[in-house]
Each structure stands twice: as structure tokens, then as C-alpha cells.
Motif scaffolding. Structure first.
Motif, PDB file in Angstrom:
ATOM      1  N   ARG A 466       0.827  -1.211   0.000  1.00 49.07           N
ATOM      2  CA  ARG A 466       0.000   0.000   0.000  1.00 49.07           C
ATOM      3  C   ARG A 466       0.858   1.256   0.000  1.00 49.07           C
ATOM      4  NH1 ARG A 466      -3.995   2.098   4.795  1.00 49.07           N
ATOM      5  NH2 ARG A 466      -4.908   3.846   3.656  1.00 49.07           N
ATOM      6  N   ILE A 470       0.980   4.084  -2.825  1.00 51.32           N
ATOM      7  CA  ILE A 470       0.782   5.515  -2.541  1.00 51.32           C
ATOM      8  C   ILE A 470       1.952   6.326  -3.071  1.00 51.32           C
ATOM      9  CG2 ILE A 470       0.621   7.207  -0.698  1.00 51.32           C
ATOM     10  CD1 ILE A 470      -0.949   5.132   0.920  1.00 51.32           C
ATOM     11  N   GLN A 474       1.817   9.128  -5.840  1.00 54.73           N
ATOM     12  CA  GLN A 474       2.265  10.498  -5.592  1.00 54.73           C
ATOM     13  C   GLN A 474       3.372  10.907  -6.555  1.00 54.73           C
ATOM     14  OE1 GLN A 474       3.274  10.541  -1.459  1.00 54.73           O
ATOM     15  NE2 GLN A 474       1.150  10.752  -0.779  1.00 54.73           N
ATOM     16  N   ARG A 641      -7.897  13.149   2.828  1.00 52.80           N
ATOM     17  CA  ARG A 641      -7.455  11.795   2.505  1.00 52.80           C
ATOM     18  C   ARG A 641      -6.073  11.825   1.849  1.00 52.80           C
ATOM     19  NH1 ARG A 641     -11.248   8.794  -1.521  1.00 52.80           N
ATOM     20  NH2 ARG A 641     -10.074  10.082  -2.993  1.00 52.80           N
ATOM     21  N   ASN A 642      -5.837  12.811   0.953  1.00 52.70           N
ATOM     22  CA  ASN A 642      -4.516  12.948   0.332  1.00 52.70           C
ATOM     23  C   ASN A 642      -3.445  13.259   1.374  1.00 52.70           C
ATOM     24  OD1 ASN A 642      -5.564  12.447  -2.191  1.00 52.70           O
ATOM     25  ND2 ASN A 642      -5.859  14.615  -2.692  1.00 52.70           N
ATOM     26  N   LYS A 644      -3.535  12.386   4.542  1.00 54.27           N
ATOM     27  CA  LYS A 644      -3.284  11.171   5.321  1.00 54.27           C
ATOM     28  C   LYS A 644      -2.403  10.192   4.558  1.00 54.27           C
ATOM     29  CE  LYS A 644      -7.518  11.431   8.087  1.00 54.27           C
ATOM     30  NZ  LYS A 644      -8.838  10.823   8.370  1.00 54.27           N
ATOM     31  N   GLU A 645      -2.608  10.098   3.247  1.00 59.80           N
ATOM     32  CA  GLU A 645      -1.778   9.192   2.451  1.00 59.80           C
ATOM     33  C   GLU A 645      -0.331   9.665   2.421  1.00 59.80           C
ATOM     34  OE1 GLU A 645      -3.636   8.887  -1.327  1.00 59.80           O
ATOM     35  OE2 GLU A 645      -5.188   7.458  -0.658  1.00 59.80           O
ATOM     36  N   ARG A 646      -0.121  10.973   2.295  1.00 61.45           N
ATOM     37  CA  ARG A 646       1.257  11.493   2.325  1.00 61.45           C
ATOM     38  C   ARG A 646       1.903  11.224   3.685  1.00 61.45           C
ATOM     39  NH1 ARG A 646       2.643  14.664  -1.963  1.00 61.45           N
ATOM     40  NH2 ARG A 646       0.925  15.375  -3.296  1.00 61.45           N
ATOM     41  N   LEU A 648       1.124   8.852   5.750  1.00 56.33           N
ATOM     42  CA  LEU A 648       1.348   7.417   5.894  1.00 56.33           C
ATOM     43  C   LEU A 648       2.672   7.010   5.270  1.00 56.33           C
ATOM     44  CD1 LEU A 648       0.205   4.672   6.764  1.00 56.33           C
ATOM     45  CD2 LEU A 648      -0.877   4.503   4.515  1.00 56.33           C
ATOM     46  N   SER A 649       2.983   7.576   4.122  1.00 58.15           N
ATOM     47  CA  SER A 649       4.258   7.253   3.465  1.00 58.15           C
ATOM     48  C   SER A 649       5.442   7.870   4.201  1.00 58.15           C
ATOM     49  CB  SER A 649       4.231   7.748   2.019  1.00 58.15           C
ATOM     50  OG  SER A 649       4.157   9.168   1.972  1.00 58.15           O
TER      51      SER A 649
END
Length: 682
Positions: A466, A470, A474, A641-642, A644-646, A648-649
Motif C-alpha cells: 500500500r 501511494i 504520488q 485523505r490525500n 493522510k496518504e502522504r 502514511l508514506s
């Protein structure tokens, strides 16, 4: 209802019914009104007199303790005579405070207990925290640390209940003194940090200075004399401006002791003499004995033995009044040494005997405990010996019984052999079965453990997949933005720039025309907007412009365009600018999303952005005074959401605190793992 308002209502009532009231009742009511107002004025006069005495006490408590005591005793007597229990409680507290400054802790405890009793009878909680704080400090100075901590706990309860931050700070500071007394300097410093934070929040500079004084004491005990001296000087300057001679004397004692520890006896001598004179003026006997002892040590080190003996003899007077003083053994030893050097062995022997007696007194409790421990060990061993003896007697009896039963056992031997053999075989089978079941259970447990490990690996692989997805998304998004930005800049931007240049040359040959100027302004604005869009899609390398400067320019543009006052704070700027380019790009995208959300949805008038770089992480705080975020917005919003994804990475975290008064967004990004991740890519 206050007294003035009550009197006004009585007068209004009299005016209302006076026209219908009989003459005799009218005069009776007027007399009643006169008596009531006279009583109120008399009560106000008494309270004013007591408040004036309290102010006089406060003005003289540091400069002239004797006068302060007279005012406090006068206030106590009058408050009892006037039957004003609240002022009686204040008078008892004032007397307890004064006794504490003079080192009379028994009197302090007595007076403060009286004040607490009056407050409890009146059911008044305000002021109790200060009483319990002073009570706890008195117990601490008496060495009763358990009672001290108990009263500090009560003090904190009342202080937090009444919202008295100053009392909270005082309690934490005094708790640190308990740990200081136990030589637990780390715990003492932690509580001083708490006290300093409370004092700072209420702008109590006197409390801050008091905390620095205690920090200086810790540094002095740890041998950090230069740092301690700096704090002492700052504290001394403050108390000199305030005219607090008691605090000046306490600082002088500690600074002189540092000079003694550094063996700077010539410098310590004048400071000790000045402190002694000040303590004599203030009649602070408990501290005066300590200074006299230090003066004796200083004179002894300077080979001025006669003067040293004189100061030690003066210090003895205070030991006789307070035999529990901790430096009395040292004082007896010094006098013994000085008289022995002078050849006055008889007097020297007397002080040696006092030293030995004091040592015996101080060690008596430990000896009693040791004797009690030895007694307990002796009794335990005696019991163990008795038990052993009984066991031996029992063994002897068992041997006799066994000898008596030998003949019977020989007869039973033959038939028992078969039975014993059967039992051995049966036992062997049971043992084999037990170990077999244990082996099966262990294998099952091992299998379950292996399944858990495999499941954990599967979860980690899914998480890694995942994260890679991501990151690839990105990166693809970033590349597409870069491509679009280049197309805009190199294609439309270049053509628009050429058009602007050609139009400017055209206008240079033609006469000025308002319509032409308007077209030129539109072309320039289009160039500026196109460049801004290009930078938003793909900002230039931060190493060229500086990330903080670039971000400030971005924020200023959005602030002007939206009409929202957006402020930015970066600390430290240079270190933030030096972060990796890809990390700063993610930070820029996150802030871009948050600021766009504020402009579009928050209806805010002002906002603040803070970037703070710590050792292992970058902290981002964005606040606004808007309408807040709806409950389901954090779930459905694509922008969040974007973000949070950044995060997370980047192994980051996001916290949002929103209400009708605004929104606070707090983000932490792990820069250590981000750096490792970048190195792995390279």
C-alpha cells in the motif's frame, strides 16, 4: 445584594408607603432605617480598619518583621472583638507566615491550623490552598516529609478546584524542595519546571525568580557553581529592587557558601559580614546561626583563629535554642580543633565530648533499629534451631519404628515385589503418555505461533504494498504536475510573454490609449496568474529560493487574495530550509491543501501556521478561527485523505481538534525515517 443597594431599596420603600402610613409608624420606620444604615456604616468602618492593618502588615513583613507582628496581633484582637471570622483567619495566616520567615515552624503550624479551622467553619474554599501550602512547607522544614507531601496534595486539590494557578505553582515549587532535601535532584528539577510553567502562564515574575533561586540551589549542590552564581545574581537584583531584605540575606548566604566551597575565603568574608549584619537587623536567628558558623570556618581558613573561636561561640547560642541544627557536630569539631591548637586542652576536651554526644544522639535511632534487627535475627535463628531439634527427635523415633517393622517388611517383600514392578511399569507408561501429550501441545503452540508470524508478515507485506502504491501514485501525480507546469510555462507562458512584449513595443510606437493600457494590464495579469498556477503545480527547487521564503510568498499571495490574515512562524528557518527536497515538497502539498481548505470552507478571518523542527520530527500546527469541520468531513474529504496518504508514506501523524470557535490541525512527520527512506531509494 450589596449594602448600598439594600439601603437604596429601603429608602425607595419608605418613599412609596410614606403617604399612606400613620405618623407614629412613619417615625418608627425612619428610626429603623437610621439604625440599619448606622449598623452598616459601622460594619464597613470595622472592615476598613482591619484591611488597613492587613496592608500595613504586608508592607512591613519583609522590611520590619517586628512591626509586622504588632499589626498582625492587633488585627487578630480586633477581628475577634468585632466578630469578623474571615479577618480572624487572615490574621492567623499572617502570624503563621511571619513565624515561618523567622524559622519558628511550630508556631507556623499552630497559626495556620487556626486559619484553616475558621475557613472550614465559614465554608470558604478560597485561601485554603495557600494555608495548606505553608503548612506543608513547615512540616518539610521539620523533616516530616510524609506530612508535608500529604498537605501538598491537599493544597493542589484546592488550588485546582478554585483555579488558583499561583497556588498550584507554589505547591509544585515546594514539592521540589522535598525532593531537594532527599537529594533527588532530578525529581526536584521536574517539579521546578512545572512551577516555572505555571508562573510564566500568569506572568508572575516574583514566582519565576523564586523558582530560579531553587534552581540555583540545585546547581550549587551539584557543584555547578558558575551557573548557580548567575541565577543568584539575577535573583539578588530582583529582590534589591523590591526591597526584600530577607530574600537578599538568603541569597547572600548561598553566594558566600559557593565562595567557601571554591576556597575563595578573602572574597567570602565581606559578604558573610554584610549578611550577618542584615540578619541581625531582621532578627532572623535560625539563619544567623548558620552564617556565624560559616564566618568561623572562613576565619579558621584565614588563620584568624581567635576571631573564628568568637564566631563559633556566638553560633553556639543558636544551637542551644535549636539543638537539632544539622551543623552542630561540625561546630563542636571546629571548636575542639581550635582550642587544641591554642593548647587549651580542657576546653577542647569539652567540645570533643559534645561532638561525641551529638554523634551518639544522631546515631541512636540507627543503633536502636540495628539492635532490633539483631534481636529479630537472633529470635528467628533460635526458632529455627528448636525446629531442627524437634525434627531430629522425630527422625530418631521414626528410625526406631522402622527397625521394629523390618521383620514385617521381610515377610511382605516377596508379594510386594510384583506389586512394585506393576507400579513401576504403570508409572513409566503415565510418564511416556505425559511427555507425548506435552510434545503434541508444544507442536500445536509452535504451529499457532508460526501462523501468527505468517499473518504478521502478510499484514506487513500488504502495508508495504500500500505504501509503495501511494508513493508511486504520488510520484506519478508529481511528474504529471511537473509536465503540465512545463507545458504551461514553456508553451502558453512563452507565447503569452511574447505577446506581452510585442504589445508593449506596439504601445511604445503608438500614443497612449486607455483601452490599449487595459489590454496590456490584462496580459500582464494573465502572465502573473499563469506563473502562479505553474508554481502551484510544480514549485521551483526550494534549494534555490529557500523553502521558508517560498512558503511565505505563497501564504502572502493567498492571504491577499482571500482577505484572511494568515501568519507564518518557522523555527529554526535555516534548519527547515536544509531538509530534503522531496520531504519539503510533501510538506508544501500538505500546507497547500490545508490553506485551500481554510480559504474555501472555514469562513475564518485569521489563521496561523507554525513549522517547528525538532531532533527527530517536524511539527506543523495550523489554526484558524472559522466555523470548524463537520463530523463527516474528515472521512469524506479528498484533500484530507490525500494528506493522510502522504503522512502514511512519511510515517507521520495527524490530529484535528475542531469546534465552532475554530480548528487546530497538528501534524508530526518523522524526519529520521524519511531520511532513511530517501537513502534507500538512492
Amino acid at each position: 445584594m450589596n449594602k448600598a443597594f439594600f439601603c437604596k431599596r429601603i429608602i425607595d420603600l419608605y418613599r412609596t408607603i410614606a403617604s399612606t402610613m400613620p405618623v407614629l409608624l412613619k417615625y418608627f420606620f425612619l428610626l429603623l432605617l437610621f439604625l440599619l444604615t448606622s449598623s452598616i456604616k459601622a460594619q464597613e468602618s470595622k472592615e476598613k480598619e482591619l484591611n488597613d492593618l492587613l496592608r500595613l502588615f504586608a508592607a512591613n513583613s519583609t522590611k520590619s518583621p517586628q512591626k509586622a507582628a504588632e499589626y498582625a496581633n492587633q488585627m487578630l484582637a480586633l477581628s475577634i472583638e468585632y466578630q469578623l471570622p474571615l479577618h480572624t483567619a487572615k490574621a492567623h495566616y499572617a502570624l503563621g507566615n511571619l513565624a515561618f520567615k523567622q524559622g519558628d515552624f511550630d508556631s507556623t503550624i499552630f497559626q495556620i491550623r487556626k486559619a484553616i479551622n475558621y475557613l472550614e467553619e465559614l465554608e470558604i474554599e478560597k485561601g485554603r490552598s495557600a494555608c495548606y501550602n505553608l503548612l506543608a512547607v513547615s512540616y518539610k522544614n521539620q523533616g516530616k516529609l510524609a506530612e508535608a507531601m500529604q498537605n501538598f496534595e491537599i493544597c493542589l486539590q484546592y488550588a485546582n478546584k478554585t483555579g488558583n494557578q499561583k497556588s498550584v505553582a507554589n505547591a509544585y515549587q515546594n514539592i521540589s524542595l522535598v525532593y531537594f532535601q532527599q537529594q533527588k535532584y532530578v525529581d526536584a528539577a521536574k517539579n521546578l519546571d512545572r512551577a516555572l510553567a505555571e508562573y510564566t502562564s500568569i506572568d508572575d515574575y516574583a514566582g519565576i525568580i523564586s523558582t530560579k533561586f531553587n534552581f540555583a540551589n540545585i546547581m550549587k549542590e551539584q557543584g555547578k557553581y558558575e551557573k548557580a552564581r548567575q541565577f543568584y545574581k539575577e535573583v539578588l537584583e530582583f529582590h534589591q529592587k523590591e526591597g526584600n531584605e530577607i530574600k537578599e540575606a538568603h541569597v547572600g548566604i548561598n553566594m558566600a557558601q559557593i565562595l567557601l566551597e571554591e576556597e575563595k575565603y578573602e572574597e567570602a568574608l565581606p559578604q558573610l559580614l554584610a549578611t550577618k549584619q542584615k540578619l541581625e537587623t531582621l532578627n532572623l536567628e535560625a539563619d544567623l546561626g548558620l552564617v556565624l558558623n560559616d564566618l568561623g570556618i572562613c576565619m579558621q581558613k584565614l588563620a584568624r583563629n581567635d576571631e573564628a573561636i568568637q564566631y563559633f561561640q556566638e553560633a553556639l547560642l543558636y544551637i542551644e535554642e535549636n539543638p537539632d541544627v544539622y551543623y552542630n557536630t561540625e561546630l563542636y569539631q571546629n571548636l575542639y580543633s581550635l582550642y587544641a591548637e591554642k593548647g587549651q586542652y580542657k576546653i577542647a576536651l569539652q567540645f570533643l565530648e559534645k561532638k561525641v554526644s551529638q554523634n551518639e544522639k544522631q546515631n541512636s535511632l540507627e543503633i536502636e533499629k540495628h539492635v532490633a534487627s539483631l534481636q529479630e535475627q537472633y529470635e528467628t535463628r533460635l526458632k529455627e534451631a528448636q525446629i531442627t531439634l524437634l525434627e531430629k527427635e522425630k527422625s530418631l523415633k521414626e528410625v526406631e519404628l522402622e527397625n521394629a517393622a523390618i521383620s514385617l517388611k521381610k515377610q511382605q517383600m516377596t508379594r510386594n515385589i510384583l506389586f512394585i514392578g506393576f507400579l513401576i511399569v504403570l508409572t513409566a507408561l503415565i510418564i511416556i503418555r505425559y511427555f507425548y501429550k506435552e510434545k503434541i501441545r508444544y507442536q500445536q503452540k509452535l504451529a499457532r505461533k508460526q501462523e501468527e508470524i505468517n499473518l504478521q508478515k502478510t499484514i506487513e507485506l500488504k502495508k508495504d504494498f500500500r505504501l509503495r502504491t501511494i508513493e508511486q501514485y504520488q510520484e506519478g501525480q508529481q511528474q504529471e504536475r511537473s509536465r503540465i507546469a512545463r507545458e504551461i510555462h514553456d508553451g502558453i507562458g512563452s507565447e503569452l510573454a511574447g505577446l506581452k512584449l510585442a504589445f508593449e513595443q506596439y504601445l511604445g510606437r503608438e500614443s497612449e490609449n486607455k483601452e490599449s493600457q487595459r489590454i496590456l494590464t490584462g496580459i500582464r495579469n494573465a502572465c502573473h496568474d499563469l506563473r502562479a498556477v505553474s508554481h502551484k503545480l510544480h514549485p521551483p527547487a526550494f534549494a534555490q529560493t529557500g523553502f521558508c521564503d517560498f512558503l511565505e510568498d505563497f501564504i502572502n499571495q493567498n492571504s491577499k487574495a482571500s482577505g484572511i490574515d494568515i501568519q507564518a512562524i518557522f523555527f529554526p528557518r535555516e534548519a527547515i530550509d536544509a531538509l530534503q527536497e522531496d520531504l519539503l515538497a510533501d510538506v508544501y502539498r500538505i500546507l497547500q491543501e490545508l490553506i485551500n481548505n481554510i480559504i474555501k470552507h472555514s469562513k475564518a478571518t485569521s489563521s496561523e501556521l507554525q513549522l517547528t523542527l525538532h531532533d527527530s520530527y517536524l511539527n506543523i500546527v495550523v489554526t484558524d478561527d472559522g466555523i470548524g469541520i463537520q463530523k463527516d468531513a474528515s472521512i469524506k474529504g479528498i484533500g484530507l485523505r490525500n494528506i493522510k496518504e502522504r503522512l502514511l508514506s512519511r510515517n507521520g501523524s495527524l490530529e484535528i481538534d475542531s469546534s465552532e470557535q475554530g480548528t487546530i490541525t497538528n501534524i508530526d512527520i518523522d524526519i529520521v525515517k524519511s531520511t532513511e527512506k530517501n537513502e534507500t531509494k538512492v
